[in-house]
Design an enzyme around this catalytic site. Structure first.
Site, PDB file in Angstrom:
ATOM      1  N   GLU A   1      -6.327 -10.753  -1.503  1.00 27.13           N
ATOM      2  CA  GLU A   1      -7.141 -10.564  -0.287  1.00 27.13           C
ATOM      3  C   GLU A   1      -8.629 -10.500  -0.619  1.00 27.13           C
ATOM      4  O   GLU A   1      -9.377  -9.680  -0.083  1.00 27.13           O
ATOM      5  CB  GLU A   1      -6.715  -9.261   0.430  1.00 27.13           C
TER       6      GLU A   1
ATOM      7  N   GLU B   1       0.813  -1.238   0.000  1.00 24.87           N
ATOM      8  CA  GLU B   1       0.000   0.000   0.000  1.00 24.87           C
ATOM      9  C   GLU B   1       0.837   1.273   0.000  1.00 24.87           C
ATOM     10  O   GLU B   1       0.619   2.182   0.795  1.00 24.87           O
ATOM     11  CB  GLU B   1      -0.970  -0.027   1.189  1.00 24.87           C
TER      12      GLU B   1
HETATM   13  O1  9MR Z   1      -7.647  -8.300   8.376  1.00 27.22           O
HETATM   14  C1  9MR Z   1      -6.611  -7.600   9.031  1.00 27.22           C
HETATM   15  C2  9MR Z   1      -7.060  -7.157  10.417  1.00 27.22           C
HETATM   16  O2  9MR Z   1      -7.307  -8.301  11.234  1.00 27.22           O
HETATM   17  C3  9MR Z   1      -5.985  -6.290  11.045  1.00 27.22           C
HETATM   18  O3  9MR Z   1      -6.469  -5.770  12.289  1.00 27.22           O
HETATM   19  C4  9MR Z   1      -5.619  -5.131  10.118  1.00 27.22           C
HETATM   20  C5  9MR Z   1      -4.458  -4.301  10.673  1.00 27.22           C
HETATM   21  O4  9MR Z   1      -3.277  -5.061  10.776  1.00 27.22           O
HETATM   22  O5  9MR Z   1      -5.237  -5.632   8.844  1.00 27.22           O
HETATM   23  C6  9MR Z   1      -6.238  -6.386   8.211  1.00 27.22           C
HETATM   24  O6  9MR Z   1      -5.725  -6.840   6.970  1.00 27.22           O
HETATM   25  C7  9MR Z   1      -5.427  -5.833   6.001  1.00 27.22           C
HETATM   26  C8  9MR Z   1      -4.205  -6.293   5.242  1.00 27.22           C
HETATM   27  O7  9MR Z   1      -3.140  -6.553   6.130  1.00 27.22           O
HETATM   28  C9  9MR Z   1      -3.780  -5.278   4.194  1.00 27.22           C
HETATM   29  N1  9MR Z   1      -4.878  -4.960   3.310  1.00 27.22           N
HETATM   30  C10 9MR Z   1      -6.127  -4.591   3.966  1.00 27.22           C
HETATM   31  C11 9MR Z   1      -6.524  -5.678   4.946  1.00 27.22           C
HETATM   32  C12 9MR Z   1      -7.924  -5.435   5.523  1.00 27.22           C
HETATM   33  O8  9MR Z   1      -7.949  -4.236   6.221  1.00 27.22           O
END
Ligand code: 9MR
Length: 367
Positions: free
Chosen positions: A278, A162
């Site tokens: 994802e 990102e």
């Molecule tokens: O699903 C993930 C959630 O459990 C965490 O709290 C969050 C922060 O670390 O990240 C979420 O996953 C994200 C991913 O790492 C990057 N792309 C967006 C995802 C959904 O927010």
């Protein structure tokens, strides 16, 4: 032509009946006609899998068996993020990831790593003690330690996650991220070089969201990502794949279309693989009963997978979770209701319309 096989014929017919009305209400079907998605994917030159939670693997045998049966590739949803895996300067928490690695090896699954360099999930010690003077050393040592430990075991890494945020007004559309503030735009090449040194055979991926839609914002973001990847390749940076996160919104009117297909082909033409990293379908705004909700979610999966798999550029599809829980998808930033039926399987791995649709899309993708 394949010889006639009654069981296959019945399965195909049932599947066709299910898909025909666009998965309105699925008739009661024998679940033994549903083939594991990992198997269907491999037969068509693809990998299918999930983001997983090591705590569930440890405690829930139904989850464990289901992940073993359905996934050919797994990625820890959170266990490899900096705050989890490197919570103090001199302490790494590798045990949960080690257990996933052992599980994946026992079940002949590939593994992805997520993520080495991100503006989120940083522990306080990083944001409080890292300075422009020591940032290069801290970042490269973290990457060397984490990638080095899993050399030969984790086949691909989301190295930088990102990095593009056009609203931040930085050159190249780069996000005003922590590592950018410390090191300037060079942090990206630095991260890929460090990962490549630690495991020269790993496929190194750039992963981002907001690339799916043909809206003006999606189109601009794609252009910035394409420019980033092109210049990285020109500089000889070891980047091998693009991860398209694919947090979708059910029945979104500003949705994906031919612009996405063109973008994926352009990425592929740079010599990069494309992973859907994802995938989930946010249904938090959908009204209606469970059947209506499931039909809309399934329709979104179908339209999306048929489009991206139809380009012939995608090698891997992972969903962001194993089965439905009340959770917040990536498409819902920080507010609003949680999605309920966002994944491909219902709780406990029960098959629902999206399961059939995904099986169908994996099996019928254009080659
Ligand atoms: O699903 C993930 C959630 O459990 C965490 O709290 C969050 C922060 O670390 O990240 C979420 O996953 C994200 C991913 O790492 C990057 N792309 C967006 C995802 C959904 O927010």
């Amino acid at each position: 032509m394949k010889p006639f096989n009654r069981r296959r014929f019945l399965a195909t017919t049932l599947r066709a009946m299910t898909l025909a009305p666009f998965l309105g209400v699925r008739p009661a079907l024998a679940e033994d006609t549903f083939r594991p998605l990992r198997t269907v994917a491999v037969e068509h030159g693809l990998s299918f899998g999930f983001a997983i939670d090591p705590a569930q693997l440890d405690t829930n045998p139904i989850y464990r068996d289901f992940v073993a049966r359905q996934a050919g590739i797994v990625v820890p949803e959170n266990a490899l993020k900096w705050a989890q895996v490197h919570p103090a300067p001199d302490r790494y928490t590798f045990a949960p990831v080690d257990r996933i690695v052992a599980f994946a090896q026992a079940n002949h699954q590939r593994m992805r790593g997520h993520t080495l360099c991100w503006h989120r999930a940083l522990p306080d010690w990083v944001t409080h003690t890292v300075t422009p003077a020591n940032a290069k050393e801290v970042l490269t040592q973290h990457i060397a330690a984490v990638v080095g430990r899993y050399r030969g075991k984790i086949a691909s890494w989301d190295v930088v996650n990102e990095a593009i945020q056009l609203d931040d007004g930085q050159a190249g559309g780069l996000r005003d991220a922590f590592w950018h503030r410390m090191l300037g735009p060079g942090y990206i090449d630095l991260a890929y070089d460090a990962a490549h040194r630690a495991d020269p055979d790993a496929s190194l991926c750039y992963n981002d969201y907001g690339l799916e839609s043909d809206s003006p914002a999606g189109t601009r973001k794609r252009a910035a990502v394409l420019a980033l990847l092109r210049t990285m390749k020109q500089r000889g940076v070891p980047v091998h794949a693009l991860g398209v996160q694919s947090h979708l919104r059910a029945a979104d009117p500003h949705s994906f279309g031919p612009g996405l297909a063109t973008f994926l082909r352009q990425v592929h033409d740079l010599g990069l693989s494309v992973y859907i990293t994802e995938l989930d379908v946010d249904d938090s705004h959908v009204t209606g009963d469970l059947h209506q909700r499931d039909a809309i979610v399934a329709g979104t999966y179908k339209r999306y997978l048929d489009l991206v798999l139809g380009t012939g550029t995608v090698s891997t599809v992972l969903t962001w979770g194993v089965w439905d829980t009340v959770h917040r998808t990536g498409a819902t930033p920080s507010m609003g209701p949680s999605a309920q039926r966002a994944l491909v399987f219902a709780p406990q791995g029960v098959i629902k319309p999206a399961s059939w649709v995904v099986e169908h899309s994996l099996a019928w993708r254009a080659s």
